[in-house]
Design a protein around this motif. Structure first.
Motif, mmCIF file in Angstrom:
data_model
loop_
_atom_site.group_PDB
_atom_site.id
_atom_site.type_symbol
_atom_site.label_atom_id
_atom_site.label_comp_id
_atom_site.label_asym_id
_atom_site.label_seq_id
_atom_site.Cartn_x
_atom_site.Cartn_y
_atom_site.Cartn_z
ATOM 1 N N VAL A 1 5.592 5.368 5.275
ATOM 2 C CA VAL A 1 6.147 4.631 4.325
ATOM 3 C C VAL A 1 6.549 5.287 2.859
ATOM 4 C CG1 VAL A 1 5.990 2.143 2.952
ATOM 5 C CG2 VAL A 1 6.174 2.192 5.148
ATOM 6 N N ARG A 2 5.053 5.643 2.358
ATOM 7 C CA ARG A 2 4.969 6.447 1.090
ATOM 8 C C ARG A 2 5.977 7.609 1.236
ATOM 9 N NH1 ARG A 2 -0.472 8.623 -1.642
ATOM 10 N NH2 ARG A 2 -0.581 10.191 0.015
ATOM 11 N N ALA A 3 5.801 8.176 2.126
ATOM 12 C CA ALA A 3 6.380 9.689 2.199
ATOM 13 C C ALA A 3 8.127 9.348 2.197
ATOM 14 C CB ALA A 3 6.428 10.488 3.458
ATOM 15 N N VAL A 4 8.639 8.426 2.908
ATOM 16 C CA VAL A 4 9.856 7.841 2.771
ATOM 17 C C VAL A 4 10.373 7.391 1.290
ATOM 18 C CG1 VAL A 4 11.735 6.604 3.527
ATOM 19 C CG2 VAL A 4 10.148 7.583 5.333
ATOM 20 N N ALA A 5 9.336 6.559 1.190
ATOM 21 C CA ALA A 5 9.790 5.976 -0.577
ATOM 22 C C ALA A 5 9.569 7.143 -1.637
ATOM 23 C CB ALA A 5 8.665 4.877 -0.650
ATOM 24 N N ALA A 6 8.849 8.211 -1.259
ATOM 25 C CA ALA A 6 8.729 9.340 -2.341
ATOM 26 C C ALA A 6 10.120 10.090 -2.395
ATOM 27 C CB ALA A 6 7.679 10.077 -2.271
ATOM 28 N N ILE A 7 10.427 10.293 -1.302
ATOM 29 C CA ILE A 7 11.737 10.923 -0.837
ATOM 30 C C ILE A 7 13.101 10.206 -1.422
ATOM 31 C CG2 ILE A 7 13.524 11.580 0.983
ATOM 32 C CD1 ILE A 7 11.288 12.298 2.981
ATOM 33 N N ALA A 8 12.847 8.722 -1.415
ATOM 34 C CA ALA A 8 14.013 8.029 -2.080
ATOM 35 C C ALA A 8 13.879 8.164 -3.546
ATOM 36 C CB ALA A 8 13.753 6.686 -1.597
ATOM 37 N N GLU A 9 12.546 8.244 -4.186
ATOM 38 C CA GLU A 9 12.471 8.404 -5.427
ATOM 39 C C GLU A 9 12.995 9.576 -5.992
ATOM 40 O OE1 GLU A 9 11.405 6.619 -8.182
ATOM 41 O OE2 GLU A 9 10.337 4.910 -7.269
ATOM 42 N N LEU A 10 12.498 10.698 -5.162
ATOM 43 C CA LEU A 10 13.068 12.015 -5.607
ATOM 44 C C LEU A 10 14.626 12.054 -5.797
ATOM 45 C CD1 LEU A 10 10.489 13.948 -3.699
ATOM 46 C CD2 LEU A 10 10.927 14.052 -6.377
ATOM 47 N N ARG A 11 15.406 11.415 -4.731
ATOM 48 C CA ARG A 11 16.850 11.518 -4.677
ATOM 49 C C ARG A 11 17.420 10.326 -5.569
ATOM 50 N NH1 ARG A 11 17.970 12.971 1.660
ATOM 51 N NH2 ARG A 11 17.484 15.248 1.578
ATOM 52 N N GLY A 12 16.688 9.631 -6.370
ATOM 53 C CA GLY A 12 17.421 8.934 -7.287
ATOM 54 C C GLY A 12 17.409 7.445 -7.038
ATOM 55 N N PHE B 1 -5.301 5.271 -3.666
ATOM 56 C CA PHE B 1 -4.155 5.802 -2.765
ATOM 57 C C PHE B 1 -2.758 5.769 -3.802
ATOM 58 C CE2 PHE B 1 -0.882 5.149 0.640
ATOM 59 C CZ PHE B 1 -1.115 6.370 1.071
ATOM 60 N N ASP B 2 -2.362 6.950 -4.148
ATOM 61 C CA ASP B 2 -1.266 7.046 -5.022
ATOM 62 C C ASP B 2 -0.144 6.332 -4.538
ATOM 63 O OD1 ASP B 2 -2.602 8.361 -6.896
ATOM 64 O OD2 ASP B 2 -1.890 10.411 -6.291
ATOM 65 N N SER B 3 0.834 5.689 -5.492
ATOM 66 C CA SER B 3 2.128 5.102 -5.303
ATOM 67 C C SER B 3 3.141 6.206 -4.778
ATOM 68 C CB SER B 3 2.548 4.391 -6.479
ATOM 69 O OG SER B 3 3.050 5.196 -7.582
ATOM 70 N N ALA B 4 4.056 5.683 -4.234
ATOM 71 C CA ALA B 4 5.254 6.613 -3.636
ATOM 72 C C ALA B 4 5.839 7.263 -5.336
ATOM 73 C CB ALA B 4 6.424 6.038 -3.188
ATOM 74 N N VAL C 1 0.955 -1.238 -0.012
ATOM 75 C CA VAL C 1 0.025 0.134 -0.019
ATOM 76 C C VAL C 1 0.880 1.430 0.055
ATOM 77 C CG1 VAL C 1 -1.970 1.167 1.038
ATOM 78 C CG2 VAL C 1 -1.873 -1.201 1.353
ATOM 79 N N GLY C 2 1.853 1.152 0.830
ATOM 80 C CA GLY C 2 2.619 2.446 0.970
ATOM 81 C C GLY C 2 3.655 2.940 0.052
ATOM 82 N N ILE C 3 4.136 1.810 -0.800
ATOM 83 C CA ILE C 3 4.988 1.973 -1.764
ATOM 84 C C ILE C 3 4.380 1.880 -3.170
ATOM 85 C CG2 ILE C 3 7.139 1.370 -3.242
ATOM 86 C CD1 ILE C 3 8.454 0.711 -0.612
ATOM 87 N N ASP C 4 3.528 0.863 -3.302
ATOM 88 C CA ASP C 4 3.029 0.702 -4.651
ATOM 89 C C ASP C 4 1.746 1.397 -4.705
ATOM 90 O OD1 ASP C 4 5.243 -1.096 -5.183
ATOM 91 O OD2 ASP C 4 4.195 -2.766 -4.403
#
Length: 233
Positions: free
Chosen positions: A103-114, A40-43, A32-35
């Motif tokens: 989880v979604r917030a952290v995963a979105a931060i990870a995506e933004l940082r590459g 509920f949007d993915s990260a 749920v949090g990442i995918d």
């Protein structure tokens, strides 16, 4: 072996039951949090939207944190409104929703940082940010080097069974923390309406602690692509 010394069926089954609960919890948090699930949007989608609206990676990261802080506060407020009467139902829902948003917030931060959140190593790193200082013990238990940042885990090719140990370790700690947090929050949330305000404040502080940890543990990757979510679906 005497009759008193014999192991009861419940003694044998309890560890496997706890293990199943731990595995189920982390599976749902990742799914749920990442995918994402339904509306509920993915990260990766959250990261793309933040990137489209903000000129730099770090301003997009801060926007994601602000957005999810509001969601976490709203979740804490609503689930605390009913006070003691609704607490038995509201508390588990609040705690699970809190961790999904984290989880979604952290995963979105990870995506933004590459980072690519479809990679199992990255997904495990996202989970580790939820347990703070306990992440060091989780990594050591799994036989992995522990440090202040998680890039060592992410940039390696870790065998799947080892990552499963990491994920289960996070799950065990979250399950233990669910019970502890529930006991600590009951006096604070027992009063209707007042409990909503307290819940919002407590959850926001905890969420900010997790995202601060994530921002430190997941620095921008050198040469990362500008557009987040490439390779993610």
């Amino acid at each position: 072996m005497s009759r008193r010394e014999k192991t009861s069926p419940s003694d044998v089954e309890e560890p496997s039951a706890l293990e199943r609960r731990s595995t189920d919890l982390v599976t749902r948090l990742l799914k749920v949090g990442i995918d994402g699930l339904g509306p509920f949007d993915s990260a990766a989608q959250v990261a793309r939207s933040a990137r489209a609206d903000h000129p730099s990676t770090e301003s997009a990261v801060h926007a994601v944190v602000r957005q999810h802080s509001r969601l976490v506060a709203g979740n804490g407020f609503v689930t605390g409104l009913g006070g003691l009467l609704t607490l038995p139902v509201a508390m588990p829902a609040n705690v699970f929703a809190f961790h999904v948003l984290a989880v979604r917030a952290v995963a979105a931060i990870a995506e933004l940082r590459g980072y690519d959140t479809t990679r199992p190593e990255v997904r495990s790193a996202v989970l580790l940010t939820l347990v703070g200082a306990d992440a060091t013990d989780v990594l050591k238990t799994a036989g992995l080097p522990a440090g202040g940042r998680l890039t060592g885990l992410i940039t390696s090719r870790v065998p799947r069974p080892v990552l499963m140990l990491v994920n289960k370790g996070v799950g065990f700690r979250l399950l233990a923390r669910f019970g502890t947090q529930g006991l600590l929050r009951v006096p604070q949330r027992a009063l209707p309406v007042v409990g909503g305000a307290v819940g919002a404040g407590v959850d926001t502080v905890m969420f900010r602690r997790i995202t601060k940890n994530a921002e430190h543990a997941l620095p921008p990757l050198a040469g990362a692509a500008v557009t987040p979510g490439e390779g993610s679906s």
